[in-house]
Write an enzyme that holds these catalytic residues in place. Structure first.
Site, PDB file in Angstrom:
ATOM      1  N   GLU A 440       0.820  -1.219   0.000  1.00 19.24           N
ATOM      2  CA  GLU A 440       0.000   0.000   0.000  1.00 19.24           C
ATOM      3  C   GLU A 440       0.854   1.269   0.000  1.00 19.24           C
ATOM      4  O   GLU A 440       0.548   2.251   0.677  1.00 19.24           O
ATOM      5  CB  GLU A 440      -0.980   0.003   1.189  1.00 19.24           C
ATOM      6  N   GLY A 441       1.927   1.231  -0.773  1.00 18.04           N
ATOM      7  CA  GLY A 441       2.842   2.367  -0.840  1.00 18.04           C
ATOM      8  C   GLY A 441       4.017   2.139   0.078  1.00 18.04           C
ATOM      9  O   GLY A 441       3.906   2.318   1.295  1.00 18.04           O
TER      10      GLY A 441
END
Length: 750
Positions: A440-441
């Protein structure tokens, strides 16, 4: 000519002309990321004068009766069904009965409205479910959280057509469909613009008739739930070479729903992320044809995919991994404090040694801070905000602080946590940490490019408007917008410069602070640092301009200051929401002092690295006239935080609330029983120590203790022995299989 006209002609106009020439080009993905979500408390911090009354007036996150019943019922039942060792090392998957239970009880539909058969839970309830399940099994927690985070359900609710919602949402809610989302590909990880997955507009056959649709080819990897998914949310670049739907050829990133039984879809074998066995793997599409109504939101949303994804991520990223991280830190606090109390060396509980008190204090602080920020973020989400910058802060700092807490817990447990087996309650969590750091990043990207890079534009009161004005196609209209925003910005910067100067020279004595009892002084310091941050941000943007985008280390340090301001705001909000408990004050103070030290250190680093040295010297005179004055928590404060974990108390329970409390023979259950027995028998041991008697029979004969005391001491000793023991295995078990082992029979997923 009026003064205003002179200003516009001789100041505003040249600055506007120069700005249009030098403003760096913004990619479509950057623009869409900036436009995704909204702003909330982050924007308040950027003003340099946060409105604390607004923060304290924010309703605390709370559960509805239905949500409380779900946590007390199905969630407790699910946790009781989970055996993490068996899942990871014997089955390689969740047991079939667990899969069936998750589907039947609606875990996949927590965020789906009740009108579509879902549970319709709040962000806080979603978070609490993930938090509790993750203390039992990371694999189960990931399985539950992914369909409720970034995926088809969230995207359908926001952007789907009525027909898409009516068809898909009930099927997702009751588990008939298992969703996954395909974004990452071998060529494109953090850089979505590098995506090579393609969807070409063309004509093809669908259900026996010719229609205009998409011919899709893709290769995705790292896709959670991919190996068992029945419907794939797919991100790809759309092209229209024959101009079947318009004049444009390159249409941009688009998102569609692909049933995995569609011809041409190939589901690969499984990945094994850090030895966690949640379903994850690659998939491919080879000449997959779908009609245009497979696009989420229909043909009107062609090219809108990145904006859709960033908007959805603004919410999901603030819930899922922060919830897991908060649970991990609280779990470490509860288990490590208990272990440090019952484990003795040199006839002293190891928790009494300063070398152990230091990591225990850090764990207590991390548990308090992460959960405070999680609760505040959920409260904002449940008010309807989708704060993209705050979700980035949460993902980054919750997972980083989780890493610190887990490492400290491993150090304190030592060999107990190193030897794997069913009784090791930390090993699996330790292995899972890199997953949270990466997905998620990735945290490196988030810290260096997102938090301040996006926050400076999105959350600043004037900068985004100035940029939009400079990019306006109509030059005169752009000038009008720019003139208004620029001079408002100039006034804002001037006020913050004076405010930061005053508060820095007076130690925050006159900074804005609500009446908050013992915490009032902390609000004043945060007001001081908010003004300093706002000034530093404006100076960095003024002196570096577009080059700041490439000065990632400077951007990261400014982002760290913004992050600390948000996290410390959350800690103060938590203390207020929980009734300003005096017993909790040491851990609140520990968080504040640690955060203030970090803020001052980052200010020093920013000033040391600003290219414009005269400006840096002037700023140092204004905002750090006495050098660094914050050196972190005192040793006595760290020790006080550590002691909160070593004895049963209301504070310990508040720090670790919401965790699953097993009553079986698992490691955490054994540990909690031993901890309570050792605590309950401490008065007896104290009597023996005072009398300098170690022989229980002699002590009983002297009337110092009773037969019941002897039995209680024996029970405590046996309970401690069972906790301290570690697992061992016959050699044949460790070979996995005599013919080489399942783990040896691997292949590359490409």
């Amino acid at each position: 000519m009026t003064l205003k006209e002179l200003r516009r002609q001789w100041l505003s106009r040249p600055i506007f002309t120069w700005g249009r020439k030098v403003m760096p080009a913004m990619s479509d993905t950057e623009r869409e990321a900036l436009e995704a979500g909204d702003v909330w408390w982050d924007a308040e911090l950027f003003t340099g004068q946060p409105d604390w009354a607004r923060l304290l007036a924010t309703p605390a996150a709370k559960l509805s009766p239905d949500e409380e019943a779900f946590l007390a019922g199905p969630v407790e039942e699910l946790c009781a069904m989970l055996d993490d060792w068996r899942i990871n090392w014997e089955l390689g998957d969740l047991p079939p009965e667990v899969w069936a239970f998750i589907k039947a009880k609606g875990f996949f539909g927590m965020i789906i409205p009740k009108d579509y058969g879902g549970l319709g839970f709040s962000a806080y309830a979603h978070s609490e479910v993930v938090r509790k399940v993750s203390t039992r099994s990371v694999a189960a927690a990931v399985t539950v959280m992914v369909p409720n985070s970034l995926g088809p359900g969230e995207l359908l609710m926001r952007y789907g057509t009525p027909e898409q919602r009516q068809f898909w949402l009930p099927r997702l809610a009751d588990g008939r469909e298992v969703p996954c989302f395909g974004l990452t590909s071998p060529e494109a990880g953090s850089d979505a613009a590098a995506m090579t997955d393609r969807g070409v507009i063309c004509k093809g056959l669908h259900e026996g008739r010719e229609v205009i649709g998409l011919r899709l080819n893709w290769h995705k990897r790292y896709i959670t739930l991919g190996p068992v998914a029945t419907v794939l949310g797919l991100a790809f670049k759309a092209y229209d070479p024959d101009h079947l739907i318009g004049d444009k050829e390159d249409l941009g990133i688009t998102v569609a729903l692909v049933p995995t039984d569609t011809p041409g879809v190939e589901i690969g074998a499984r990945h094994l992320p850090s030895l966690q066995v949640f379903q994850n793997g690659p998939n491919w599409g080879r000449d997959v044809f779908l009609p245009l109504d497979a696009i989420i939101g229909g043909p009107a949303n062609i090219g809108e995919g990145w904006k859709m994804l960033m908007s959805a991520l603004a919410a999901g990223r603030g819930i899922s991994l922060p919830s897991l991280s908060a649970a991990a830190a609280a779990f470490c606090a509860r288990t490590t404090g208990a272990y440090a109390r019952i484990r003795e060396q040199f006839n002293i509980p190891i928790g009494k040694f300063e070398g152990i008190e230091e990591p225990l204090g850090r764990i207590a602080g991390a548990a308090y801070l992460i959960d405070a920020a999680r609760r505040l973020t959920c409260a904002g989400l449940d008010q309807g905000h989708h704060p993209a910058v705050i979700s980035g802060i949460m993902k980054l700092h919750a997972t980083e602080r989780m890493r610190g807490a887990v490492n400290d817990a491993m150090d304190v447990h030592a060999g107990k946590a190193v030897i794997d087996g069913p009784q090791n309650y930390l090993g699996s969590l330790y292995r899972a940490v890199p997953i949270g750091i990466t997905v998620e990043g990735a945290n490196i990207l988030t810290r260096n490019l997102i938090v301040f890079g996006q926050g400076a534009i999105r959350s600043h009161p004037y900068l985004l408007e100035e940029m939009m004005a400079l990019g306006e196609a109509d030059s005169e209209r752009g000038f009008e917008r720019f003139d208004k925003a620029f001079w408002s910005h100039a006034g804002h910067s001037t006020r913050n410069a004076l405010r930061a100067w005053l508060h820095s020279w007076t130690g925050g004595l006159f900074a804005t602070a609500p009446r908050a009892g013992e915490a009032t002084r902390f609000y004043g310091q945060l007001s001081r640092y908010a003004a300093t941050f706002a000034l530093l941000s404006d100076i960095a943007l003024l002196t570096l301009g577009g080059a700041l985008k490439r000065r990632e280390m400077l951007s990261a340090r400014l982002g760290d200051i913004l992050s600390e301001l948000y996290l410390l705001s959350a800690a103060l909000k938590r203390w207020d929401d929980e009734g300003r408990q005096e017993a909790d004050l040491p851990v609140l103070e520990w968080c504040m002092e640690t955060g203030f030290k970090t803020i001052q250190l980052r200010i020093v680093e920013v000033l040391a690295n600003l290219p414009n040295r005269p400006v840096a010297w002037l700023l140092r005179f204004m905002i750090q006239p006495f050098g660094t004055t914050r050196h972190g928590p005192r040793d006595t404060l760290t020790q006080a935080c550590a002691q909160l974990l070593l004895e049963p108390s209301a504070t310990r329970d508040r720090l670790t609330a919401g965790l699953y409390a097993p009553t079986d023979d698992s490691g955490p259950a054994r540990l909690e029983r031993a901890f309570l027995l050792v605590h309950d028998t401490e008065p007896v041991r104290k009597t023996l120590r005072a009398a300098h008697v170690s022989d229980l029979k002699a002590a009983q004969q002297q009337g110092l203790i009773t037969e019941i005391d002897v039995q209680r001491l024996a029970a405590a000793q046996e309970a401690v022995r069972k906790v301290i023991e570690v697992d061992d295995f016959p050699p044949r078990v460790l070979t996995r299989h005599e013919a080489g082992g399942a783990l040896a029979q691997t292949r590359a997923a490409g």
